[in-house]
Design a protein around this motif. Structure first.
Motif, PDB file in Angstrom:
ATOM      1  N   LYS A 265      64.710 -90.202 -81.203  1.00 18.85           N
ATOM      2  CA  LYS A 265      65.064 -91.544 -80.713  1.00 18.85           C
ATOM      3  C   LYS A 265      66.341 -91.487 -79.884  1.00 18.85           C
ATOM      4  CE  LYS A 265      62.808 -94.150 -84.431  1.00 18.85           C
ATOM      5  NZ  LYS A 265      63.026 -94.976 -85.658  1.00 18.85           N
ATOM      6  N   LEU A 268      65.655 -89.923 -76.472  1.00 16.71           N
ATOM      7  CA  LEU A 268      64.929 -90.806 -75.555  1.00 16.71           C
ATOM      8  C   LEU A 268      65.692 -92.084 -75.202  1.00 16.71           C
ATOM      9  CD1 LEU A 268      61.435 -90.503 -77.274  1.00 16.71           C
ATOM     10  CD2 LEU A 268      62.038 -89.618 -75.009  1.00 16.71           C
ATOM     11  N   GLU A 269      66.672 -92.430 -75.995  1.00 21.50           N
ATOM     12  CA  GLU A 269      67.351 -93.721 -75.843  1.00 21.50           C
ATOM     13  C   GLU A 269      67.917 -93.909 -74.428  1.00 21.50           C
ATOM     14  OE1 GLU A 269      70.845 -96.349 -78.075  1.00 21.50           O
ATOM     15  OE2 GLU A 269      70.524 -94.256 -78.592  1.00 21.50           O
ATOM     16  N   ILE A 272      63.813 -93.676 -71.054  1.00 21.84           N
ATOM     17  CA  ILE A 272      62.441 -94.007 -70.664  1.00 21.84           C
ATOM     18  C   ILE A 272      62.219 -95.510 -70.772  1.00 21.84           C
ATOM     19  CG2 ILE A 272      61.586 -91.754 -71.410  1.00 21.84           C
ATOM     20  CD1 ILE A 272      60.299 -93.192 -73.835  1.00 21.84           C
ATOM     21  N   GLU A 273      61.392 -96.009 -69.875  1.00 25.93           N
ATOM     22  CA  GLU A 273      60.962 -97.406 -69.908  1.00 25.93           C
ATOM     23  C   GLU A 273      59.443 -97.413 -69.781  1.00 25.93           C
ATOM     24  OE1 GLU A 273      62.956 -99.881 -67.112  1.00 25.93           O
ATOM     25  OE2 GLU A 273      64.950 -99.079 -67.598  1.00 25.93           O
ATOM     26  N   PRO A 274      58.743 -97.377 -70.919  1.00 25.68           N
ATOM     27  CA  PRO A 274      57.278 -97.317 -70.867  1.00 25.68           C
ATOM     28  C   PRO A 274      56.659 -98.473 -70.094  1.00 25.68           C
ATOM     29  CG  PRO A 274      58.067 -96.810 -73.072  1.00 25.68           C
ATOM     30  CD  PRO A 274      59.254 -97.302 -72.304  1.00 25.68           C
ATOM     31  N   GLU A 275      57.314 -99.644 -70.140  1.00 23.20           N
ATOM     32  CA  GLU A 275      56.742-100.811 -69.469  1.00 23.20           C
ATOM     33  C   GLU A 275      56.698-100.636 -67.956  1.00 23.20           C
ATOM     34  OE1 GLU A 275      59.329-100.859 -71.475  1.00 23.20           O
ATOM     35  OE2 GLU A 275      58.537-101.733 -73.341  1.00 23.20           O
ATOM     36  N   ASP A 431      52.208 -92.910 -67.269  1.00 23.06           N
ATOM     37  CA  ASP A 431      52.416 -94.086 -68.112  1.00 23.06           C
ATOM     38  C   ASP A 431      51.918 -93.817 -69.530  1.00 23.06           C
ATOM     39  OD1 ASP A 431      49.815 -93.932 -67.162  1.00 23.06           O
ATOM     40  OD2 ASP A 431      49.505 -96.109 -67.206  1.00 23.06           O
ATOM     41  N   LEU A 434      54.554 -91.601 -71.245  1.00 25.20           N
ATOM     42  CA  LEU A 434      55.704 -92.383 -71.715  1.00 25.20           C
ATOM     43  C   LEU A 434      55.363 -93.181 -72.967  1.00 25.20           C
ATOM     44  CD1 LEU A 434      57.397 -93.731 -68.459  1.00 25.20           C
ATOM     45  CD2 LEU A 434      58.089 -91.820 -69.900  1.00 25.20           C
ATOM     46  N   ALA A 435      54.163 -93.735 -72.998  1.00 31.20           N
ATOM     47  CA  ALA A 435      53.756 -94.472 -74.197  1.00 31.20           C
ATOM     48  C   ALA A 435      53.699 -93.537 -75.400  1.00 31.20           C
ATOM     49  CB  ALA A 435      52.400 -95.141 -73.966  1.00 31.20           C
ATOM     50  N   ASP A 438      57.177 -92.724 -76.540  1.00 30.17           N
ATOM     51  CA  ASP A 438      57.725 -93.857 -77.292  1.00 30.17           C
ATOM     52  C   ASP A 438      57.230 -93.848 -78.736  1.00 30.17           C
ATOM     53  OD1 ASP A 438      59.418 -96.130 -77.150  1.00 30.17           O
ATOM     54  OD2 ASP A 438      57.662 -97.434 -77.142  1.00 30.17           O
ATOM     55  N   ARG A 439      55.996 -93.362 -78.959  1.00 34.75           N
ATOM     56  CA  ARG A 439      55.424 -93.296 -80.308  1.00 34.75           C
ATOM     57  C   ARG A 439      55.822 -92.020 -81.052  1.00 34.75           C
ATOM     58  NH1 ARG A 439      50.644 -94.154 -77.446  1.00 34.75           N
ATOM     59  NH2 ARG A 439      49.957 -92.047 -78.033  1.00 34.75           N
TER      60      ARG A 439
END
Length: 605
Positions: A265, A268-269, A272-275, A431, A434-435, A438-439
């Motif tokens: 975490k 990655l903080e 990354i911006e998965p959106e 994308d 990145l998702a 995030d997981r």
């Protein structure tokens, strides 16, 4: 390798030194010792073995004093004996010295000193240092001059600290081996690494090569080899002191395996911006790497396996990339030029082979971007750019959480390179990557909570050897799995690309050689075929994959991972293999955090 600790200005000098040595024991644990300036001379206590042996050797009432130095050793010159333990002194015990590194001309210096009547009691290269300081004191030099003249005689690498009878000062210097000064409230510290004193201060000054420091009760000063003053810059270390303790865990290694979700975490903080499908990397803006044509990753040990993983990701993105063992980089025939981007990967930022490879690349005109964990480390200061993995302090000698954070950092860096370099081909499904990133912390947490690694390890504890196989991104994971296993269990473990199994290694297969098959990615079917070939020769198969049910007949034992993007499957499989190694070593009652003959930071070539 080896750990230095020093403190000035605290009434509890010996307890402070002993705490620092305990915190540094991951750097070496063959022998240890302390020396204290107590107003009546220099009192020295040292023993072979771990720091606990020195604690036993201390008198019930340890010597008082406000100045002291200590050392925990990883042996280079001479076996781990009481006599070879640091600190070393001159015959009259006027000078006590601790030292990391290698004095390459110690034979010449020792012969010169013996010719003048000096008697040596150890096999170490270090012992020439206090003898030289005492020699110059006898010539009438003041303490600082004697120390500087001694440094001028030394060839090789060193981090060295000395105390002199009647002087409440620590004199210290570095050349190729790290030293850091800690600035406390009315007290000052010196160490090879920040965890030695992190519970006492997080304000530090890093020494550069060729710099000398005087640490005194009322402050410290820096100078060059000529004695001219140097300006210093105080840095703040953003690590929680609690991270350097085991807490409720029996071993640092298990704690560091279990805290990988938190470490990732932090990795990655803000990056990354998965959106929006974007990556931000520490000021490395779009276009930053557009002039480069090839990428060379250089590393050692676990970091080399992370570099292999990163190189394969870069190759998939159309980039000419290779991972090199740092110790071989300067002797290999690869072409390095101004169009080369060299990426040294090192947890500590102090690995001597990696620093040497980085220097070779820079000399050939390459630009260097370091991937490391430690702010203020040598690699971070010498590289053109640095990307920190942000994993927090890692104390266990066997690297765990830093492998995951290194791979993720390299994956993010690969995205920037693919976008910038002419031959780069950014993934169309980024994308989804990145998702999945995030997981990833949650996926690793699921592995930690559901793993059957303990029972798998225990069932195979009496095996003759352990083989690890995988293809493509699973191959670096297989290599890392074998390395972890041999590091902490002392059992024989080897890794192969799964296709190599039938070209020789299959001769090793028996019912007593379990094969850990890492079946991930698009090439998993081929790895499953190779595992089937080994099973038909009697080998037990431990299958590491995301669909164990579909391969229930093949796997004698299963270590399942959650479904995720193929670029990240290897990281989940790696956690399973880390746990297998840990539980096997624990069942064998090994020294898990301090495996024999190894040290965390290898600062000699």
């Amino acid at each position: 390798m080896c750990g230095i600790i020093g403190c000035v200005g605290t009434d509890e000098t010996v307890p402070t030194l002993m705490d620092g040595l305990s915190n540094l024991e991951y750097r070496g644990y063959d022998s240890a010792g302390v020396a204290v300036q107590n107003g009546k001379g220099i009192a020295t206590f040292k023993r072979s073995g771990k720091v606990a042996e020195v604690r036993k050797a201390l008198p019930e009432s340890p010597p008082s004093g406000t100045v002291g130095i200590g050392h925990t050793r990883w042996s280079t010159h001479g076996p781990p004996t009481d006599q070879n333990a640091h600190p070393h002194t001159d015959p009259e015990s006027r000078v006590a010295v601790v030292h990391n590194g290698v004095i390459e001309n110690y034979d010449t210096l020792r012969a010169e000193l013996e010719a003048t009547g000096n008697t040596f009691v150890s096999d170490t290269d270090t012992e020439v240092i206090p003898h030289l300081v005492a020699h110059y004191l006898d010539q009438g030099d003041d303490h600082e001059t004697a120390f500087r003249r001694t440094l001028d005689r030394l060839d090789g690498s060193y981090a060295v600290a000395a105390i002199i009878d009647g002087d409440d000062t620590i004199y210290c210097a570095r050349h190729g081996t790290p030293l850091v000064v800690g600035i406390g409230d009315g007290s000052y510290f010196l160490a090879s690494d920040v965890p030695a004193f992190l519970e006492r201060t997080s304000e530090v000054v890093y020494l550069e090569d060729g710099e000398i420091a005087r640490i005194e009760p009322d402050g410290f000063s820096m100078m060059d080899v000529h004695g001219d003053p140097i300006e210093t810059e105080i840095e703040h270390i953003d690590w929680d002191p609690k991270d350097t303790g085991k807490g409720a865990y029996d071993h640092y290694m298990l704690k560091e395996i279990d805290t990988q979700p938190t470490a990732l975490k932090k990795t990655l903080e803000g990056r990354i911006e998965p959106e929006t499908g974007t990556v931000s990397l520490d000021g490395l803006d779009p276009g930053h790497f557009e002039e480069f044509e090839q990428v060379d990753l250089v590393a050692c040990g676990t970091s080399y396996h992370a570099a292999l993983y990163g190189a394969k990701i870069l190759q998939e993105a159309g980039i000419e990339a290779q991972a090199h063992r740092a110790s071989e980089y300067g002797t290999s025939s690869q072409l390095v030029s101004e169009s080369t981007l060299a990426i040294p990967v090192t947890q500590s930022g102090e690995t001597a082979d990696t620093l040497s490879a980085m220097a070779d690349a820079a000399e050939a005109g390459a630009t260097t971007v370091a991937v490391t964990n430690v702010m203020g480390s040598t690699v971070a200061r010498q590289a053109d750019e640095t990307v920190f993995i942000r994993a927090g302090p890692e104390i266990g000698v066997a690297a765990t959480k830093t492998f995951s954070s290194q791979v993720v950092t390299l994956l993010l860096l690969a995205r920037r390179l693919a976008e910038d370099m002419d031959d780069g081909e950014p993934r169309e499904d980024f994308d989804e990557v990145l998702a999945a990133l995030d997981r990833l912390p949650d996926d690793i947490q699921h592995v930690l909570e559901s793993s059957d690694a303990r029972s798998v390890a225990h069932k195979h504890i009496d095996s003759d050897a352990f083989l690890f196989i995988g293809r493509h991104l699973a191959f670096p994971v297989a290599k890392e799995g074998a390395l972890k296993f041999k590091e902490i269990t002392y059992e024989h473990a080897e890794s192969f690309t799964s296709g190599r199994l039938k070209h020789g290694p299959l001769a090793l297969v028996t019912p007593s050689t379990p094969i850990f098959a890492v079946a991930t990615g698009e090439v998993r079917s081929k790895t499953l075929t190779n595992a089937t070939e080994a099973k038909s020769r009697g080998a037990p198969i431990v299958l590491v994959t995301d669909d164990c049910d579909a391969n229930a007949d093949l796997g004698d034992y299963h270590l399942e991972i959650p479904e995720t993007h193929e670029l990240l499957e290897g990281l989940l499989a790696n956690v399973q293999l880390q746990l297998v190694s840990y539980y096997a070593a624990n069942r064998l009652d090994r020294e898990i955090d301090k495996p024999r003959n190894l040290a965390k930071s290898v600062t000699v070539e």
